[in-house]
Design an enzyme around this catalytic site. Structure first.
Site, mmCIF file in Angstrom:
data_model
loop_
_atom_site.group_PDB
_atom_site.id
_atom_site.type_symbol
_atom_site.label_atom_id
_atom_site.label_comp_id
_atom_site.label_asym_id
_atom_site.label_seq_id
_atom_site.Cartn_x
_atom_site.Cartn_y
_atom_site.Cartn_z
ATOM 1 N N GLN A 147 0.837 -1.206 0.000
ATOM 2 C CA GLN A 147 0.000 0.000 0.000
ATOM 3 C C GLN A 147 0.868 1.251 0.000
ATOM 4 O O GLN A 147 1.610 1.484 0.953
ATOM 5 C CB GLN A 147 -0.881 -0.002 1.257
ATOM 6 C CG GLN A 147 -1.789 1.201 1.374
ATOM 7 C CD GLN A 147 -2.506 1.259 2.707
ATOM 8 O OE1 GLN A 147 -1.910 1.013 3.754
ATOM 9 N NE2 GLN A 147 -3.781 1.562 2.692
ATOM 10 N N GLY A 148 0.752 2.070 -1.031
ATOM 11 C CA GLY A 148 1.520 3.316 -1.113
ATOM 12 C C GLY A 148 0.623 4.508 -0.883
ATOM 13 O O GLY A 148 0.268 5.211 -1.837
ATOM 14 N N SER B 187 0.836 6.548 2.582
ATOM 15 C CA SER B 187 1.489 7.533 3.461
ATOM 16 C C SER B 187 2.736 8.135 2.824
ATOM 17 O O SER B 187 3.468 7.455 2.093
ATOM 18 C CB SER B 187 1.912 6.872 4.776
ATOM 19 O OG SER B 187 0.820 6.241 5.383
ATOM 20 N N SER C 109 4.534 -1.163 3.998
ATOM 21 C CA SER C 109 4.804 -2.510 4.500
ATOM 22 C C SER C 109 5.076 -3.475 3.353
ATOM 23 O O SER C 109 4.334 -3.488 2.357
ATOM 24 C CB SER C 109 3.612 -3.025 5.316
ATOM 25 O OG SER C 109 3.352 -2.172 6.394
ATOM 26 N N GLU D 221 -9.708 -1.598 5.509
ATOM 27 C CA GLU D 221 -8.537 -1.749 6.383
ATOM 28 C C GLU D 221 -8.946 -1.598 7.851
ATOM 29 O O GLU D 221 -8.466 -2.313 8.719
ATOM 30 C CB GLU D 221 -7.476 -0.708 5.996
ATOM 31 C CG GLU D 221 -6.142 -0.944 6.685
ATOM 32 C CD GLU D 221 -5.032 -0.006 6.193
ATOM 33 O OE1 GLU D 221 -5.290 0.841 5.317
ATOM 34 O OE2 GLU D 221 -3.914 -0.140 6.704
ATOM 35 N N GLU E 77 -6.017 8.666 17.545
ATOM 36 C CA GLU E 77 -6.659 9.992 17.587
ATOM 37 C C GLU E 77 -7.562 10.179 16.359
ATOM 38 O O GLU E 77 -8.634 10.782 16.449
ATOM 39 C CB GLU E 77 -5.596 11.106 17.605
ATOM 40 C CG GLU E 77 -4.809 11.216 18.904
ATOM 41 C CD GLU E 77 -3.712 10.161 19.010
ATOM 42 O OE1 GLU E 77 -3.499 9.386 18.050
ATOM 43 O OE2 GLU E 77 -3.074 10.102 20.076
#
Ligand SMILES: Cc1cc2nc3c(=O)[nH]c(=O)nc-3n(C[C@H](O)[C@H](O)[C@H](O)COP(=O)(O)OP(=O)(O)OC[C@H]3O[C@@H](n4cnc5c(N)ncnc54)[C@H](O)[C@@H]3O)c2cc1C
Length: 387
Positions: free
Chosen positions: A125-126, A128, A160, A243, A372
């Site tokens: 997964q790209g 962030s 990851s 997710e 948060e």
């Protein structure tokens, strides 16, 4: 409400337990690299051959299409085996695949879905970037459109298993002249393309499970765009709802067996004066609290899976589950350090795995969206509080 399982479901559980007992790999999983990838894919191939790949995927895409109750039975039995809930197959099966099922074209589905279930490929997964994590829409990796290709330049971080991945669900900016959520595109990137540079990052548990990824004029066919160019934000929201909503079900179920194992250890092990650890009132109280908390988590998991049944996508309640599971996971992994005592000072030895899991648990409240952010979602989207 009938909480007991039927005779057919008990038979199904026996079938799952027997199959898992006969097929779960018994050799140790290599900690990194191609050997780790091969190990995970071999396990996926075994599940495919045995008819157990994609228990939650619809049958038309090669999955098992199991009913809610049977999925839970599978997850419970899987958790009992002690297999890692996250490995290199996680993104493909838990959120890239489900996003493709919900949002991709037939051609894209044909090209990718069966390969995920058959254990041919690893996805990553790209999303962030160094300046775009919680505030994902601020992402800056840019794609210029050149004929029928996107040309991507920029950087991702915390990706990851990028070092062993074949494909990536990639978010890029395709328009800088519109509000930030409206200029993003969700595209399938071939990780073997020229210009992709993966640099692993070492974490405090000693592993290199994630990486920085740099893109230097990487060419991706426009045909790989899922949804519309500039319309990727809504596709990304689908990915995140999978997710947060369903991807952690095995973890949630597994936590219950972790607590039972700790209680057993506290009964068997003794303190310096030879008394069973469980005789310590404070520890006994903490273990009892953990057992009650995982029972609540289990009820929430059942409710979550049941609500998602018949929906195309999990709803925002997934954030409650993600928040409760991840905070609880950290508390329980910390409690394990009290049970193993001074062994918590070493990452190796008989109790080494508990220390590894404790160190890893710090990431639970960050990965998939920090606590948060889950609280913000709960406040705004579930409780209707003002932004
Ligand atoms: C183990 C692991 C695996 C990961 N794998 C991937 C992956 O495969 N692909 C990928 O794209 N990403 C991955 N990530 C990244 C993950 O999605 C981000 O770390 C996460 O979204 C937080 O972003 P950040 O690290 O930039 O922190 P920041 O967004 O900078 O947040 C820092 C702190 O500020 C708080 N904060 C930020 N904004 C607000 C706000 N509005 N209100 C209140 N508090 C706020 C956060 O909660 C956090 O405590 C992974 C992370 C981990 C830990």
């Amino acid at each position: 409400m009938e909480l007991a399982f039927t005779a057919e479901e008990d038979t199904f559980r026996d079938e799952v337990r027997t199959w898992l007992a006969e097929h779960v790999p018994t050799d140790e999983r290599p900690p990194a690299g191609v050997a780790m990838r091969e190990y995970d894919l071999a396990w996926q191939q075994a599940q495919w051959s045995g008819g157990w790949a994609g228990v939650a995927w619809p049958t038309e895409y090669g999955g098992c299409g199991l009913s809610l109750t049977r999925q839970l039975i599978w997850f419970e039995e899987y958790a009992r085996t002690g297999m890692r809930p996250i490995d290199t197959r996680f993104v493909g099966e838990s959120h890239a695949g489900p996003t493709l099922i919900a949002r991709a074209s037939d051609q894209q589905k044909d090209a990718h879905l069966s390969r995920i279930l058959q254990g041919d490929v690893v996805w990553c997964q790209g999303f962030s970037e160094p300046e775009a994590g919680s505030d994902l829409a601020s992402l800056r990796a840019f794609a210029e459109i050149d004929g029928d290709e996107l040309v991507v330049t920029g950087q991702k971080i915390w990706t990851s298993f990028a070092d062993v991945a074949d494909w990536q669900e990639l978010l890029v900016r395709t328009n800088r002249d519109v509000p930030k959520h409206k200029g993003i595109t969700w595209v399938i990137c071939d990780m073997h393309s020229p210009g992709v540079d993966v640099r692993p990052i070492r974490t405090m548990d000693g592993h290199t499970d994630f990486a920085e990824v740099f893109y230097d004029e990487v060419r991706i066919p426009v045909a790989n765009v899922v949804g519309d160019i500039d319309g990727g934000w809504s596709v990304a929201m689908s990915t995140l709802s999978f997710e947060r909503g369903t991807a952690f079900t095995v973890h949630q179920v597994q936590l219950a067996s972790v607590v039972e194992e700790l209680i057993e250890m506290a009964r068997e092990r003794t303190d310096r004066r030879g008394r069973p650890l469980i005789d310590d009132d404070e520890l006994a109280r903490d273990l009892a609290q953990a057992r009650a908390d995982v029972a609540a988590l289990q009820a929430m998991t059942y409710l979550g899976v049941s609500r998602n049944l018949g929906r195309e996508m999990p709803g925002p309640e997934g954030s409650m589950l993600k928040l409760h599971w991840s905070e609880l996971s950290k508390r329980i992994r910390r409690l394990a350090m009290d049970v193993i005592g001074t062994a918590s000072l070493a990452k190796s030895g008989v109790d080494g795995r508990w220390v590894q899991q404790y160190l890893l648990s710090f990431s639970d409240t960050i990965a998939g969206g920090a606590s948060e952010i889950q609280r913000n979602i709960i406040a705004e989207r579930l409780l209707g509080l003002p932004r």
